[in-house]
Motif scaffolding. Structure first.
Motif, PDB file in Angstrom:
ATOM      1  N   VAL A   4       0.846  -1.195   0.000  1.00 35.49           N
ATOM      2  CA  VAL A   4       0.000   0.000   0.000  1.00 35.49           C
ATOM      3  C   VAL A   4       0.882   1.246   0.000  1.00 35.49           C
ATOM      4  O   VAL A   4       0.642   2.178  -0.776  1.00 35.49           O
ATOM      5  CB  VAL A   4      -0.954  -0.002   1.218  1.00 35.49           C
ATOM      6  CG1 VAL A   4      -1.688   1.322   1.328  1.00 35.49           C
ATOM      7  CG2 VAL A   4      -1.939  -1.163   1.130  1.00 35.49           C
ATOM      8  N   VAL A   5       1.894   1.270   0.833  1.00 31.64           N
ATOM      9  CA  VAL A   5       2.807   2.418   0.897  1.00 31.64           C
ATOM     10  C   VAL A   5       3.520   2.608  -0.441  1.00 31.64           C
ATOM     11  O   VAL A   5       3.615   3.722  -0.948  1.00 31.64           O
ATOM     12  CB  VAL A   5       3.833   2.245   2.046  1.00 31.64           C
ATOM     13  CG1 VAL A   5       4.894   3.326   1.996  1.00 31.64           C
ATOM     14  CG2 VAL A   5       3.125   2.244   3.394  1.00 31.64           C
ATOM     15  N   ARG A  21      -1.933   6.146   7.902  1.00 33.24           N
ATOM     16  CA  ARG A  21      -1.120   4.930   7.933  1.00 33.24           C
ATOM     17  C   ARG A  21      -1.342   4.166   9.236  1.00 33.24           C
ATOM     18  O   ARG A  21      -1.487   2.954   9.239  1.00 33.24           O
ATOM     19  CB  ARG A  21       0.354   5.269   7.755  1.00 33.24           C
ATOM     20  CG  ARG A  21       1.236   4.046   7.761  1.00 33.24           C
ATOM     21  CD  ARG A  21       2.698   4.381   7.614  1.00 33.24           C
ATOM     22  NE  ARG A  21       3.482   3.169   7.662  1.00 33.24           N
ATOM     23  CZ  ARG A  21       4.504   2.907   6.886  1.00 33.24           C
ATOM     24  NH1 ARG A  21       4.884   3.791   5.999  1.00 33.24           N
ATOM     25  NH2 ARG A  21       5.152   1.781   6.993  1.00 33.24           N
ATOM     26  N   GLU A  22      -1.383   4.897  10.346  1.00 32.21           N
ATOM     27  CA  GLU A  22      -1.634   4.260  11.641  1.00 32.21           C
ATOM     28  C   GLU A  22      -2.999   3.565  11.657  1.00 32.21           C
ATOM     29  O   GLU A  22      -3.128   2.462  12.183  1.00 32.21           O
ATOM     30  CB  GLU A  22      -1.555   5.294  12.761  1.00 32.21           C
ATOM     31  CG  GLU A  22      -0.158   5.765  13.064  1.00 32.21           C
ATOM     32  CD  GLU A  22      -0.125   6.876  14.098  1.00 32.21           C
ATOM     33  OE1 GLU A  22      -1.090   7.019  14.874  1.00 32.21           O
ATOM     34  OE2 GLU A  22       0.884   7.603  14.125  1.00 32.21           O
ATOM     35  N   ALA A  23      -3.998   4.215  11.092  1.00 28.37           N
ATOM     36  CA  ALA A  23      -5.337   3.628  11.044  1.00 28.37           C
ATOM     37  C   ALA A  23      -5.351   2.383  10.167  1.00 28.37           C
ATOM     38  O   ALA A  23      -5.983   1.377  10.514  1.00 28.37           O
ATOM     39  CB  ALA A  23      -6.345   4.654  10.535  1.00 28.37           C
ATOM     40  N   TYR A  24      -4.679   2.427   9.033  1.00 22.37           N
ATOM     41  CA  TYR A  24      -4.580   1.252   8.171  1.00 22.37           C
ATOM     42  C   TYR A  24      -3.899   0.105   8.927  1.00 22.37           C
ATOM     43  O   TYR A  24      -4.377  -1.029   8.909  1.00 22.37           O
ATOM     44  CB  TYR A  24      -3.768   1.555   6.917  1.00 22.37           C
ATOM     45  CG  TYR A  24      -4.475   2.297   5.800  1.00 22.37           C
ATOM     46  CD1 TYR A  24      -5.639   3.018   6.006  1.00 22.37           C
ATOM     47  CD2 TYR A  24      -3.947   2.281   4.524  1.00 22.37           C
ATOM     48  CE1 TYR A  24      -6.257   3.693   4.965  1.00 22.37           C
ATOM     49  CE2 TYR A  24      -4.561   2.959   3.471  1.00 22.37           C
ATOM     50  CZ  TYR A  24      -5.711   3.660   3.706  1.00 22.37           C
ATOM     51  OH  TYR A  24      -6.315   4.314   2.666  1.00 22.37           O
ATOM     52  N   GLU A  25      -2.781   0.420   9.592  1.00 25.10           N
ATOM     53  CA  GLU A  25      -2.047  -0.617  10.324  1.00 25.10           C
ATOM     54  C   GLU A  25      -2.901  -1.204  11.444  1.00 25.10           C
ATOM     55  O   GLU A  25      -2.882  -2.414  11.674  1.00 25.10           O
ATOM     56  CB  GLU A  25      -0.742  -0.051  10.877  1.00 25.10           C
ATOM     57  CG  GLU A  25       0.290   0.196   9.799  1.00 25.10           C
ATOM     58  CD  GLU A  25       1.557   0.870  10.291  1.00 25.10           C
ATOM     59  OE1 GLU A  25       1.592   1.343  11.457  1.00 25.10           O
ATOM     60  OE2 GLU A  25       2.513   0.930   9.508  1.00 25.10           O
ATOM     61  N   ASP A  48      -5.705  -5.634  -1.058  1.00 26.80           N
ATOM     62  CA  ASP A  48      -6.089  -5.572  -2.471  1.00 26.80           C
ATOM     63  C   ASP A  48      -7.240  -4.592  -2.686  1.00 26.80           C
ATOM     64  O   ASP A  48      -7.288  -3.898  -3.706  1.00 26.80           O
ATOM     65  CB  ASP A  48      -6.449  -6.959  -2.991  1.00 26.80           C
ATOM     66  CG  ASP A  48      -5.247  -7.884  -3.062  1.00 26.80           C
ATOM     67  OD1 ASP A  48      -4.092  -7.388  -2.977  1.00 26.80           O
ATOM     68  OD2 ASP A  48      -5.446  -9.107  -3.180  1.00 26.80           O
ATOM     69  N   TRP A  49      -8.159  -4.528  -1.729  1.00 28.91           N
ATOM     70  CA  TRP A  49      -9.275  -3.592  -1.838  1.00 28.91           C
ATOM     71  C   TRP A  49      -8.751  -2.153  -1.836  1.00 28.91           C
ATOM     72  O   TRP A  49      -9.189  -1.330  -2.644  1.00 28.91           O
ATOM     73  CB  TRP A  49     -10.269  -3.820  -0.695  1.00 28.91           C
ATOM     74  CG  TRP A  49     -11.469  -2.949  -0.779  1.00 28.91           C
ATOM     75  CD1 TRP A  49     -12.587  -3.154  -1.524  1.00 28.91           C
ATOM     76  CD2 TRP A  49     -11.656  -1.697  -0.103  1.00 28.91           C
ATOM     77  NE1 TRP A  49     -13.467  -2.111  -1.350  1.00 28.91           N
ATOM     78  CE2 TRP A  49     -12.918  -1.207  -0.483  1.00 28.91           C
ATOM     79  CE3 TRP A  49     -10.879  -0.956   0.787  1.00 28.91           C
ATOM     80  CZ2 TRP A  49     -13.430  -0.008  -0.003  1.00 28.91           C
ATOM     81  CZ3 TRP A  49     -11.387   0.244   1.257  1.00 28.91           C
ATOM     82  CH2 TRP A  49     -12.646   0.705   0.869  1.00 28.91           C
ATOM     83  N   ILE A  50      -7.805  -1.864  -0.946  1.00 26.50           N
ATOM     84  CA  ILE A  50      -7.210  -0.525  -0.891  1.00 26.50           C
ATOM     85  C   ILE A  50      -6.508  -0.210  -2.215  1.00 26.50           C
ATOM     86  O   ILE A  50      -6.681   0.877  -2.780  1.00 26.50           O
ATOM     87  CB  ILE A  50      -6.209  -0.408   0.285  1.00 26.50           C
ATOM     88  CG1 ILE A  50      -6.942  -0.474   1.619  1.00 26.50           C
ATOM     89  CG2 ILE A  50      -5.383   0.880   0.170  1.00 26.50           C
ATOM     90  CD1 ILE A  50      -6.011  -0.641   2.826  1.00 26.50           C
TER      91      ILE A  50
END
Length: 89
Positions: A4-5, A21-25, A48-50
């Motif tokens: 993603v990054v 990023r923190e929320a994704y993690e 994959d959705w992201i």
């Protein structure tokens, strides 16, 4: 998370902020915690959705949308998600 990054870095005008990023993690961790020792199929699904959202719209989805999609995936696959949990939007 690495993919993603990398995808965000390669897309012009897209920045993965620190809080996003923190929320994704935190969402990836919550998916992993649903079934420790399992295949962790939720992680590749949400990753994959992201990436699909980024490819289609040129933007990363908001953390709330990611949490909502992860919660939907979890519930559809028989994992309970309480309203008071990170994924329980």
């Amino acid at each position: 998370m690495k993919r993603v990054v990398e995808a965000a870095d390669q897309t012009r005008k897209v920045e993965l902020s620190g809080s996003q990023r923190e929320a994704y993690e935190k969402t990836f961790t919550a998916l992993e915690d649903l079934a420790p020792g399992d295949e962790d199929e939720g992680i590749p699904y949400i990753r994959d959705w992201i990436l699909d959202q980024l490819a289609e719209g040129g933007e990363l989805p908001g953390s709330r949308s990611v949490r909502r999609e992860a919660a939907t995936f979890a519930r559809e696959n028989g994992f309970p998600v309480g309203d008071d949990e990170w994924l329980g939007i």
